[in-house]
Design an enzyme around this catalytic site. Structure first.
Site, PDB file in Angstrom:
ATOM      1  N   GLU A 277       0.861  -1.186   0.000  1.00  0.00           N
ATOM      2  CA  GLU A 277       0.000   0.000   0.000  1.00  0.00           C
ATOM      3  C   GLU A 277       0.894   1.232   0.000  1.00  0.00           C
ATOM      4  OE1 GLU A 277      -2.792  -0.326   3.245  1.00  0.00           O
ATOM      5  OE2 GLU A 277      -3.338  -2.333   2.589  1.00  0.00           O
TER       6      GLU A 277
ATOM      7  N   CYS B 293      -1.432  -7.121   6.399  1.00  0.00           N
ATOM      8  CA  CYS B 293      -0.807  -8.385   5.992  1.00  0.00           C
ATOM      9  C   CYS B 293       0.090  -9.034   7.049  1.00  0.00           C
ATOM     10  CB  CYS B 293      -0.012  -8.169   4.708  1.00  0.00           C
ATOM     11  SG  CYS B 293      -1.080  -7.756   3.316  1.00  0.00           S
TER      12      CYS B 293
HETATM   13  N1  LIG Z   1      -3.550  -4.812   1.206  1.00  0.00           N
HETATM   14  C1  LIG Z   1      -2.364  -5.199   0.787  1.00  0.00           C
HETATM   15  O1  LIG Z   1      -1.396  -4.433   0.799  1.00  0.00           O
HETATM   16  C2  LIG Z   1      -2.174  -6.602   0.266  1.00  0.00           C
HETATM   17  C3  LIG Z   1      -0.986  -6.909  -0.427  1.00  0.00           C
HETATM   18  C4  LIG Z   1      -0.799  -8.200  -0.912  1.00  0.00           C
HETATM   19  C5  LIG Z   1      -1.778  -9.168  -0.689  1.00  0.00           C
HETATM   20  N2  LIG Z   1      -2.906  -8.857   0.020  1.00  0.00           N
HETATM   21  C6  LIG Z   1      -3.910  -9.895   0.209  1.00  0.00           C
HETATM   22  O2  LIG Z   1      -4.962  -9.674  -0.741  1.00  0.00           O
HETATM   23  C7  LIG Z   1      -6.237 -10.018  -0.175  1.00  0.00           C
HETATM   24  C8  LIG Z   1      -7.163  -8.815  -0.235  1.00  0.00           C
HETATM   25  O3  LIG Z   1      -6.629  -7.784   0.552  1.00  0.00           O
HETATM   26  P1  LIG Z   1      -7.185  -6.284   0.485  1.00  0.00           P
HETATM   27  O4  LIG Z   1      -6.314  -5.469   1.376  1.00  0.00           O
HETATM   28  O5  LIG Z   1      -7.359  -5.894  -0.932  1.00  0.00           O
HETATM   29  O6  LIG Z   1      -8.622  -6.494   1.151  1.00  0.00           O
HETATM   30  P2  LIG Z   1      -9.841  -5.467   1.219  1.00  0.00           P
HETATM   31  O7  LIG Z   1     -10.566  -5.768   2.462  1.00  0.00           O
HETATM   32  O8  LIG Z   1      -9.343  -4.076   0.972  1.00  0.00           O
HETATM   33  O9  LIG Z   1     -10.742  -5.857  -0.043  1.00  0.00           O
HETATM   34  C9  LIG Z   1     -11.457  -7.044  -0.154  1.00  0.00           C
HETATM   35  C10 LIG Z   1     -12.754  -6.733  -0.891  1.00  0.00           C
HETATM   36  O10 LIG Z   1     -13.397  -7.942  -1.243  1.00  0.00           O
HETATM   37  C11 LIG Z   1     -14.806  -7.720  -1.197  1.00  0.00           C
HETATM   38  N3  LIG Z   1     -15.496  -9.006  -1.187  1.00  0.00           N
HETATM   39  C12 LIG Z   1     -15.467  -9.957  -0.216  1.00  0.00           C
HETATM   40  N4  LIG Z   1     -16.206 -11.025  -0.594  1.00  0.00           N
HETATM   41  C13 LIG Z   1     -16.696 -10.750  -1.829  1.00  0.00           C
HETATM   42  C14 LIG Z   1     -17.526 -11.454  -2.751  1.00  0.00           C
HETATM   43  N5  LIG Z   1     -17.990 -12.677  -2.490  1.00  0.00           N
HETATM   44  N6  LIG Z   1     -17.832 -10.870  -3.912  1.00  0.00           N
HETATM   45  C15 LIG Z   1     -17.384  -9.631  -4.204  1.00  0.00           C
HETATM   46  N7  LIG Z   1     -16.583  -8.914  -3.386  1.00  0.00           N
HETATM   47  C16 LIG Z   1     -16.249  -9.465  -2.214  1.00  0.00           C
HETATM   48  C17 LIG Z   1     -14.981  -6.865   0.034  1.00  0.00           C
HETATM   49  O11 LIG Z   1     -16.221  -6.181   0.038  1.00  0.00           O
HETATM   50  C18 LIG Z   1     -13.769  -5.931  -0.067  1.00  0.00           C
HETATM   51  O12 LIG Z   1     -14.101  -4.737  -0.763  1.00  0.00           O
HETATM   52  C19 LIG Z   1      -5.937 -10.505   1.238  1.00  0.00           C
HETATM   53  O13 LIG Z   1      -5.814 -11.896   1.221  1.00  0.00           O
HETATM   54  C20 LIG Z   1      -4.592  -9.867   1.556  1.00  0.00           C
HETATM   55  O14 LIG Z   1      -3.854 -10.598   2.500  1.00  0.00           O
HETATM   56  C21 LIG Z   1      -3.128  -7.580   0.481  1.00  0.00           C
END
Ligand SMILES: NC(=O)c1ccc[n+]([C@@H]2O[C@H](COP(=O)([O-])OP(=O)(O)OC[C@H]3O[C@@H](n4cnc5c(N)ncnc54)[C@H](O)[C@@H]3O)[C@@H](O)[C@H]2O)c1
Length: 434
Positions: free
Chosen positions: A155, A263
């Site tokens: 991020e 994370c």
């Molecule tokens: N945030 C980071 O910097 C980062 C970096 C690398 C990996 N990740 C991984 O990526 C994944 C997502 O992280 P994030 O930070 O983007 O999460 P987030 O919470 O910002 O976004 C997840 C989104 O998925 C949506 N969602 C959930 N179930 C759904 C469904 N059935 N249909 C449609 N939408 C749905 C939610 O409403 C939410 O908007 C996690 O596993 C995290 O560990 C995150």
């Protein structure tokens, strides 16, 4: 290629927008109706530098769409990325995979032609096998391939990290989907990204191993900082001296508050849970989690000491409350430990953050968002620099000296300022590991 991103949060939205900018047709789907309606109006629900411009550009040229209709979006696409959250399960340390499995069930019900289904969410090893089982329950034999493609973006640097990744990891057990994905990522490979093809399980584990290692690096230098404080050595000298060794590297070697964010805390816990399942003791990562947990208490004790243990009615200013600079993400920010503890002891807390007010802090007594650095510092007893936003790097503290000329103390948790310079201005200055 036609892509569907399930989940339009930090990972789904950023990678969806970047894929569309590379010339693909992308539908970003979310179950959150409000989020999608904002995006359709060109408003970005998260703070991420550069994202707004890319969303507007690709939405206008119609390569990027937003939708709440998961079934239709799946049916219109060839490649489906699962980008939903995988938080820690309540009452446990393992990953809560309910969002991933719900997405898989929806895909299973909607498959109309061959799809490549990719987990970009961070998921424990063997989750791909489980997704396969869910899809097979709906008579989808030979209609899909499940691939792991972990995401490594940070991020605050997400667009750059997506566009110029160090490596792209594709974990697939079949050659055809590997070929398709190599093609999808070819614009990034031609810019120098390494493309690594592994088994699906290896790809799943690479992500957890990487995050745990980075968390270990941060924790290591934080503990070195504790030792430096005791012996009067500057931890920044240690970081530079160590970091120049190419085997070590300088990144993630800056002492500060405990690591947080969406994370590292959850991923270090989840890998321990996986190791427990396979009867393996990951003792190093266990120590990292313990040390990181103690760190907020350690910094809190230092705050108490700075204020001579008289916390009641003391005015404390926090500059930055997110887990790091250049993001609005409050998940597992060390502020969520320090601010409640100080509020409980009767402190009056003002905070300023460039990304605005935080609802997570509303429930604590005498904690208030102030919309300018200047106003948040007025009449304070202690300024805590909690994140390293550029906005905080050249504050002229002399301009905010309290009435009757009384100077406040400064606790610089990111070692932004020069100790001598601030001390020469007559302030009590405290930093990390010096
Ligand atoms: N945030 C980071 O910097 C980062 C970096 C690398 C990996 N990740 C991984 O990526 C994944 C997502 O992280 P994030 O930070 O983007 O999460 P987030 O919470 O910002 O976004 C997840 C989104 O998925 C949506 N969602 C959930 N179930 C759904 C469904 N059935 N249909 C449609 N939408 C749905 C939610 O409403 C939410 O908007 C996690 O596993 C995290 O560990 C995150």
């Amino acid at each position: 290629m036609k892509l569907c991103m399930i989940g339009s949060g930090y990972v789904g939205l950023v990678s969806g927008v970047c894929f569309s900018d590379l010339g693909n047709d992308v539908i970003c789907v979310d179950k959150d109706i409000n989020k999608i309606s904002l995006l359709k109006k060109g408003k970005i629900p998260i703070y991420e530098p550069g994202l707004s411009e890319l969303v507007i550009k690709n939405f206008k040229n119609k390569r990027l769409k937003f939708s709440n209709d998961l079934k239709k979006s799946i049916q219109e696409s060839d490649i489906i990325f699962i980008c939903v959250g995988t938080p820690t399960k309540k009452g446990s340390s393992s990953a809560d995979l309910s969002q991933v499995y719900n997405a898989a069930k929806e895909i299973g019900r909607s498959i109309n032609k061959f799809k490549i289904i990719i987990t970009k969410s961070t998921v424990p090893v063997t989750t791909g096998d489980e997704i396969e089982k869910i899809l097979l329950k709906k008579n989808n034999k030979n209609k899909f391939s499940v691939v792991s493609n972990p995401e490594f973006l940070r991020e605050g640097e997400a667009i750059r990290d997506f566009t110029y990744p160090d490596r792209i990891i594709i974990g697939s057990n079949d050659i055809k989907s590997n070929r398709t994905l190599k093609n999808l990522y070819s614009p990034l490979i031609s810019k120098g990204a390494s493309y690594i093809h592994t088994s699906r399980r290896s790809a799943e584990l690479i992500k957890y191993a990487s995050n745990s290692f980075l968390a270990t690096k941060i924790t290591f230098i934080n503990e070195m900082a504790n030792l430096c404080e005791k012996i009067g050595v500057d931890v920044e000298d240690i970081s530079i001296g160590m970091g120049l060794d190419k085997r070590i590297g300088s990144r993630f070697l800056r002492a500060g508050p405990s690591y947080g964010g969406s994370c590292f805390p959850k991923d270090t816990k989840a890998i321990i849970s996986t190791a427990d399942k396979y009867k393996t003791n990951l003792s190093v990562i266990k120590s990292v989690i313990k040390s990181n947990k103690n760190r907020s208490n350690l910094l809190l004790n230092k705050i108490y000491k700075i204020l001579d243990n008289k916390i009641r009615k003391k005015k404390i200013t926090f500059l930055g409350v997110t887990f790091k600079a250049n993001t609005d993400d409050m998940r597992d920010s060390s502020c969520l430990k320090m601010i409640p503890a100080l509020s409980k002891k009767g402190a009056i807390i003002n905070y300023y953050d460039p990304t605005g007010h935080k609802k997570e802090l509303d429930k604590f007594k005498n904690v208030k968002f102030i919309d300018s650095i200047k106003k948040s510092i007025e009449n304070t007893d202690l300024v805590i620099i909690h994140t390293e936003w550029n906005d905080f790097k050249s504050i002229n503290f002399k301009n905010f000296i309290k009435s009757k000329g009384k100077r406040f103390s400064i606790y610089d948790m990111r070692n932004i300022y020069s100790k001598t310079k601030i001390k020469n201005q007559g302030f009590k200055y405290f930093s990390i590991g010096k």
